[in-house]
Design a protein around this motif. Structure first.
Motif, PDB file in Angstrom:
ATOM      1  N   GLY A  38     -22.937  93.232  42.426  1.00 12.46           N
ATOM      2  CA  GLY A  38     -23.873  92.111  42.493  1.00 12.46           C
ATOM      3  C   GLY A  38     -25.292  92.587  42.225  1.00 12.46           C
ATOM      4  O   GLY A  38     -25.816  93.452  42.945  1.00 12.46           O
ATOM      5  N   GLY A  39     -25.911  92.023  41.192  1.00 10.03           N
ATOM      6  CA  GLY A  39     -27.266  92.429  40.817  1.00 10.03           C
ATOM      7  C   GLY A  39     -28.302  91.399  41.211  1.00 10.03           C
ATOM      8  O   GLY A  39     -29.192  91.060  40.428  1.00 10.03           O
ATOM      9  N   THR A  42     -29.968  91.414  47.051  1.00  9.42           N
ATOM     10  CA  THR A  42     -29.283  92.323  47.979  1.00  9.42           C
ATOM     11  C   THR A  42     -28.896  93.614  47.269  1.00  9.42           C
ATOM     12  O   THR A  42     -29.176  94.718  47.759  1.00  9.42           O
ATOM     13  N   LEU A  62     -22.937  96.790  39.472  1.00  9.01           N
ATOM     14  CA  LEU A  62     -22.081  96.009  38.574  1.00  9.01           C
ATOM     15  C   LEU A  62     -22.478  94.537  38.685  1.00  9.01           C
ATOM     16  O   LEU A  62     -22.465  93.968  39.783  1.00  9.01           O
ATOM     17  N   ALA A 239     -22.309  92.796  47.439  1.00  9.06           N
ATOM     18  CA  ALA A 239     -23.594  92.066  47.496  1.00  9.06           C
ATOM     19  C   ALA A 239     -23.491  90.810  46.645  1.00  9.06           C
ATOM     20  O   ALA A 239     -24.277  90.604  45.727  1.00  9.06           O
ATOM     21  N   GLU A 241     -22.971  87.441  47.925  1.00 10.88           N
ATOM     22  CA  GLU A 241     -23.384  86.200  48.590  1.00 10.88           C
ATOM     23  C   GLU A 241     -22.453  85.027  48.222  1.00 10.88           C
ATOM     24  O   GLU A 241     -21.256  85.115  48.472  1.00 10.88           O
ATOM     25  N   SER A 246     -14.984  84.915  45.197  1.00 11.42           N
ATOM     26  CA  SER A 246     -14.293  85.128  43.924  1.00 11.42           C
ATOM     27  C   SER A 246     -13.511  86.442  43.938  1.00 11.42           C
ATOM     28  O   SER A 246     -12.699  86.691  43.053  1.00 11.42           O
ATOM     29  N   HIS A 260     -30.064  72.466  44.349  1.00 13.20           N
ATOM     30  CA  HIS A 260     -30.915  72.254  43.171  1.00 13.20           C
ATOM     31  C   HIS A 260     -32.390  72.506  43.451  1.00 13.20           C
ATOM     32  O   HIS A 260     -32.833  72.393  44.589  1.00 13.20           O
ATOM     33  N   MET A 261     -33.114  72.763  42.386  1.00 16.13           N
ATOM     34  CA  MET A 261     -34.581  72.859  42.454  1.00 16.13           C
ATOM     35  C   MET A 261     -35.180  72.280  41.189  1.00 16.13           C
ATOM     36  O   MET A 261     -34.497  72.182  40.162  1.00 16.13           O
ATOM     37  N   TYR A 292     -38.823  72.173  50.497  1.00 17.88           N
ATOM     38  CA  TYR A 292     -39.517  73.472  50.474  1.00 17.88           C
ATOM     39  C   TYR A 292     -40.204  73.562  49.116  1.00 17.88           C
ATOM     40  O   TYR A 292     -39.618  73.216  48.093  1.00 17.88           O
ATOM     41  N   TYR A 351     -26.307  78.774  43.770  1.00 20.59           N
ATOM     42  CA  TYR A 351     -25.402  78.692  44.919  1.00 20.59           C
ATOM     43  C   TYR A 351     -25.797  79.731  45.942  1.00 20.59           C
ATOM     44  O   TYR A 351     -26.262  80.823  45.619  1.00 20.59           O
ATOM     45  N   GLY A 378     -32.652  83.963  51.954  1.00 20.44           N
ATOM     46  CA  GLY A 378     -32.253  85.308  51.536  1.00 20.44           C
ATOM     47  C   GLY A 378     -33.317  86.141  50.850  1.00 20.44           C
ATOM     48  O   GLY A 378     -33.117  87.338  50.631  1.00 20.44           O
ATOM     49  N   VAL A 379     -34.449  85.530  50.493  1.00 23.35           N
ATOM     50  CA  VAL A 379     -35.410  86.287  49.678  1.00 23.35           C
ATOM     51  C   VAL A 379     -35.926  87.496  50.458  1.00 23.35           C
ATOM     52  O   VAL A 379     -35.881  88.633  49.973  1.00 23.35           O
TER      53      VAL A 379
HETATM   54  C1  LIG Z   1     -31.994  76.620  44.636  1.00 30.71           C
HETATM   55  C2  LIG Z   1     -32.135  77.703  45.672  1.00 30.71           C
HETATM   56  C3  LIG Z   1     -33.296  77.773  46.452  1.00 30.71           C
HETATM   57  C4  LIG Z   1     -33.444  78.796  47.396  1.00 30.71           C
HETATM   58  N1  LIG Z   1     -34.648  78.939  48.031  1.00 30.71           N
HETATM   59  C5  LIG Z   1     -34.855  80.010  48.829  1.00 30.71           C
HETATM   60  C6  LIG Z   1     -36.148  80.281  49.341  1.00 30.71           C
HETATM   61  O1  LIG Z   1     -37.138  79.615  49.012  1.00 30.71           O
HETATM   62  N2  LIG Z   1     -36.290  81.331  50.199  1.00 30.71           N
HETATM   63  C7  LIG Z   1     -35.239  82.128  50.545  1.00 30.71           C
HETATM   64  O2  LIG Z   1     -35.423  83.042  51.345  1.00 30.71           O
HETATM   65  N3  LIG Z   1     -34.015  81.928  50.016  1.00 30.71           N
HETATM   66  C8  LIG Z   1     -33.800  80.918  49.142  1.00 30.71           C
HETATM   67  N4  LIG Z   1     -32.585  80.750  48.570  1.00 30.71           N
HETATM   68  C9  LIG Z   1     -31.531  81.708  48.890  1.00 30.71           C
HETATM   69  C10 LIG Z   1     -31.747  83.044  48.201  1.00 30.71           C
HETATM   70  O3  LIG Z   1     -32.053  82.841  46.837  1.00 30.71           O
HETATM   71  C11 LIG Z   1     -30.480  83.892  48.332  1.00 30.71           C
HETATM   72  O4  LIG Z   1     -30.143  84.005  49.699  1.00 30.71           O
HETATM   73  C12 LIG Z   1     -30.644  85.298  47.796  1.00 30.71           C
HETATM   74  O5  LIG Z   1     -31.190  85.278  46.509  1.00 30.71           O
HETATM   75  C13 LIG Z   1     -29.275  85.989  47.791  1.00 30.71           C
HETATM   76  O6  LIG Z   1     -29.373  87.199  47.070  1.00 30.71           O
HETATM   77  P1  LIG Z   1     -28.044  88.004  46.798  1.00 30.71           P
HETATM   78  O7  LIG Z   1     -28.416  89.160  45.988  1.00 30.71           O
HETATM   79  O8  LIG Z   1     -27.341  88.278  48.065  1.00 30.71           O
HETATM   80  O9  LIG Z   1     -27.118  86.995  45.979  1.00 30.71           O
HETATM   81  P2  LIG Z   1     -27.272  86.531  44.465  1.00 30.71           P
HETATM   82  O10 LIG Z   1     -28.657  86.465  44.016  1.00 30.71           O
HETATM   83  O11 LIG Z   1     -26.434  85.279  44.307  1.00 30.71           O
HETATM   84  O12 LIG Z   1     -26.612  87.720  43.662  1.00 30.71           O
HETATM   85  C14 LIG Z   1     -25.222  87.894  43.500  1.00 30.71           C
HETATM   86  C15 LIG Z   1     -25.014  88.434  42.097  1.00 30.71           C
HETATM   87  O13 LIG Z   1     -23.643  88.748  41.923  1.00 30.71           O
HETATM   88  C16 LIG Z   1     -23.248  88.385  40.600  1.00 30.71           C
HETATM   89  N5  LIG Z   1     -21.802  88.217  40.630  1.00 30.71           N
HETATM   90  C17 LIG Z   1     -21.081  87.139  40.985  1.00 30.71           C
HETATM   91  N6  LIG Z   1     -19.762  87.408  40.941  1.00 30.71           N
HETATM   92  C18 LIG Z   1     -19.647  88.697  40.547  1.00 30.71           C
HETATM   93  C19 LIG Z   1     -18.549  89.564  40.334  1.00 30.71           C
HETATM   94  N7  LIG Z   1     -17.308  89.168  40.544  1.00 30.71           N
HETATM   95  N8  LIG Z   1     -18.792  90.828  39.918  1.00 30.71           N
HETATM   96  C20 LIG Z   1     -20.070  91.271  39.717  1.00 30.71           C
HETATM   97  N9  LIG Z   1     -21.149  90.482  39.912  1.00 30.71           N
HETATM   98  C21 LIG Z   1     -20.935  89.227  40.340  1.00 30.71           C
HETATM   99  C22 LIG Z   1     -24.027  87.111  40.321  1.00 30.71           C
HETATM  100  O14 LIG Z   1     -24.165  86.889  38.936  1.00 30.71           O
HETATM  101  C23 LIG Z   1     -25.347  87.392  41.023  1.00 30.71           C
HETATM  102  O15 LIG Z   1     -26.313  87.948  40.145  1.00 30.71           O
HETATM  103  C24 LIG Z   1     -32.384  79.738  47.617  1.00 30.71           C
HETATM  104  C25 LIG Z   1     -31.235  79.666  46.848  1.00 30.71           C
HETATM  105  C26 LIG Z   1     -31.109  78.671  45.862  1.00 30.71           C
HETATM  106  C27 LIG Z   1     -29.870  78.629  45.023  1.00 30.71           C
END
Ligand SMILES: Cc1cc2nc3c(=O)[nH]c(=O)nc-3n(C[C@H](O)[C@H](O)[C@H](O)COP(=O)(O)OP(=O)(O)OC[C@H]3O[C@@H](n4cnc5c(N)ncnc54)[C@H](O)[C@@H]3O)c2cc1C
Length: 456
Positions: A38-39, A42, A62, A239, A241, A246, A260-261, A292, A351, A378-379
């Motif tokens: 997950g890029g 996290t 990856l 990582a 989320e 999947s 949505h945003m 927000y 999502y 999550g940011v």
């Molecule tokens: C519309 C929206 C508004 C939000 N607003 C806020 C906010 O204002 N403040 C805040 O704190 N949080 C907010 N969040 C939540 C926040 O964006 C997330 O909690 C945070 O970005 C999660 O980061 P992550 O790296 O864990 O997950 P993600 O960013 O979802 O990263 C997971 C990555 O894994 C990749 N992936 C998926 N499946 C696979 C696979 N099988 N193999 C390899 N890679 C894969 C995906 O392409 C993705 O890049 C919002 C989220 C959304 C959608």
């Protein structure tokens, strides 16, 4: 990366200034010290902390699409000290001291994200302007007062969060019909696309390999299988989320919720002269379907609503539903009548990951590490997760590894379709409550339903 109107990447990735051509994929089998699946924030923050602490580590990330393609490149850009579980929920499980420690770690995290942007020269438009939570009805004001009271119980003083009467609040942001607000300095806003893509470039410079266009299909101790080969590593970091489901065998850990945003066109100087919003504040309200928002560097309003649609974990939707645009427009007109006619230049979705007990978790067990369940917060939490995982992986005890979310075990979701039905019901009840409240000014009975449907 190609995007179309139905599956737009959204404003942040469109304006991140980075070349979105995917980096090379994994080609065949590979070996690493740590493989991160997950890029998003996290995965990237974990890679950053690991590489910073131990530059000789061989780290591979990856990523199914491109770095930042998930929620990390699509969010509201609130880098806040809020955790999905409020302090009272943390205290109920792990005690008062743990709740206070968690909150203070989150406060530090907001500063830490800005520090790294500065030292690594990531121009993520980071501004630590605090949060203005506004009330536009007496009911919302009551909720704000109650929230403020809870903050006091967990040691926050006026320096951490304070009441503003309507005139003082309007000095900051002139929201229509405001009756009062609270202000907390513990929040920054960022351009999430620039942060995610900038961070990816930084970790790459540090020697981390990011294999894009590489989908992991199975994750287990010592190895990650992908469609393009297997990576063997001493430690595997999950990582994903909202996409966690999947992976084979992970379908009941985190539910993907689709939200949505939108972003307006740049608004004219006359609008900003009237509204203010000069200090980079993150703006929210206290309605059941709360908003927000932030003012972007180029004078737009980027905003979203607490409206979501659950999806089975195997689907990670990025399509746009038409009702989302209507809801966003109605909110904009309500808060800022002067912007009622403004064009929505970009509308997109992403999502998030929702755990059954509404609690985030980070940990390492039997060579597999994980972090997630942040919901809409999550940011900043992902940065805390990255630093914590680096300590756990190095076997280093620290203040971070003693925080209450470390090793927290999620209760699995019930088999589908129960979670889908329950969470869809929760969001519907929130929308009903919101509609009734704005019509009558009184709390809706649907709020009772919301309470009952909230995951325990
Ligand atoms: C519309 C929206 C508004 C939000 N607003 C806020 C906010 O204002 N403040 C805040 O704190 N949080 C907010 N969040 C939540 C926040 O964006 C997330 O909690 C945070 O970005 C999660 O980061 P992550 O790296 O864990 O997950 P993600 O960013 O979802 O990263 C997971 C990555 O894994 C990749 N992936 C998926 N499946 C696979 C696979 N099988 N193999 C390899 N890679 C894969 C995906 O392409 C993705 O890049 C919002 C989220 C959304 C959608």
């Amino acid at each position: 990366m190609t995007t179309d109107r139905r599956h737009p990447a959204g404003f942040w990735l469109d304006t991140c200034g980075d070349d979105l051509t995917p980096r090379p994929s994994l080609r065949g089998n590979d070996v690493a010290d740590v493989v991160i699946v997950g890029g998003g924030f996290t995965g990237l923050w974990t890679a950053y902390s690991l590489a910073k602490n131990e530059p000789s580590l061989r780290i591979v990330v990856l990523e199914k699409d491109i770095a930042g393609w998930g929620a990390s490149g699509r969010n509201g850009g609130w880098c806040s000290s809020d955790l999905v579980s409020p302090p009272e929920a943390v205290a109920a499980r792990y005690g008062q001291d743990a709740a206070v420690a968690m909150r203070s770690a989150m406060v530090d995290t907001v500063v830490e994200v800005g520090r790294v942007c500065e030292v690594e020269d990531i121009d993520a438009h980071y501004v630590r302007g605090g949060t203005l939570k506004v009330a536009t009805s007496m009911l919302e004001a009551e909720r704000l007062r109650a929230d403020l009271e809870t903050s006091r119980h967990f040691g926050w003083t006026d320096d951490d969060r304070r009441w503003l009467d309507a005139d003082d609040a309007r000095e900051r942001i002139a929201v229509d019909d405001m009756v009062g607000a609270t202000f907390s300095p513990h929040c920054a806003v960022v351009h999430p696309g620039r942060l995610a893509r900038g961070l990816a470039r930084v970790v790459e410079r540090m020697g981390v390999r990011i294999a894009e266009g590489t989908t992991a299909t199975a994750v287990g101790p010592g190895r990650v299988r992908t469609e393009r080969g297997t990576v063997r590593a001493g430690v595997v970091v999950r990582a994903l989320e909202g996409a966690t489901g999947s992976l084979r065998g992970h379908g009941r850990l985190l539910l993907a919720v689709h939200i949505h945003m939108g972003v307006t066109e740049p608004l004219p100087p006359a609008f900003w002269d009237a509204v203010g919003w000069r200090e980079g504040e993150a703006l929210s309200d206290m309605r059941p379907v709360f908003v927000y928002a932030q003012r972007t560097r180029d004078d737009r309003i980027a905003f979203g609503l607490a409206r979501g649609h659950p999806h089975p974990g195997s689907l990670t939707p990025t399509y746009v539903v038409p009702t989302a645009a209507r809801a966003l427009r109605a909110t904009l007109s309500r808060l800022f009548p002067m912007a009622a006619g403004a064009r929505i230049d970009s509308l997109w979705s992403g999502y998030i990951g929702m755990s059954r007990d509404w609690f985030p978790s980070v940990g390492l067990r039997d060579g597999v590490a994980w972090a997630g369940g942040y919901f809409g917060d999550g940011v900043s939490t992902a940065n805390l997760a990255g630093r914590t995982l680096a300590d756990l992986i190095a076997g280093r005890e620290s203040d971070l590894t003693r925080l209450p979310w470390v090793g927290h075990r999620w209760r699995p979701w019930e088999p589908q379709p129960l979670p889908m039905v329950g969470v869809a019901g929760l969001f519907t009840a929130m929308r009903w409550a919101d509609a009734v409240e704005s019509r009558t000014g009184r709390p809706s009975r649907a709020l009772g339903l919301v309470e009952r449907l909230l995951p325990d």
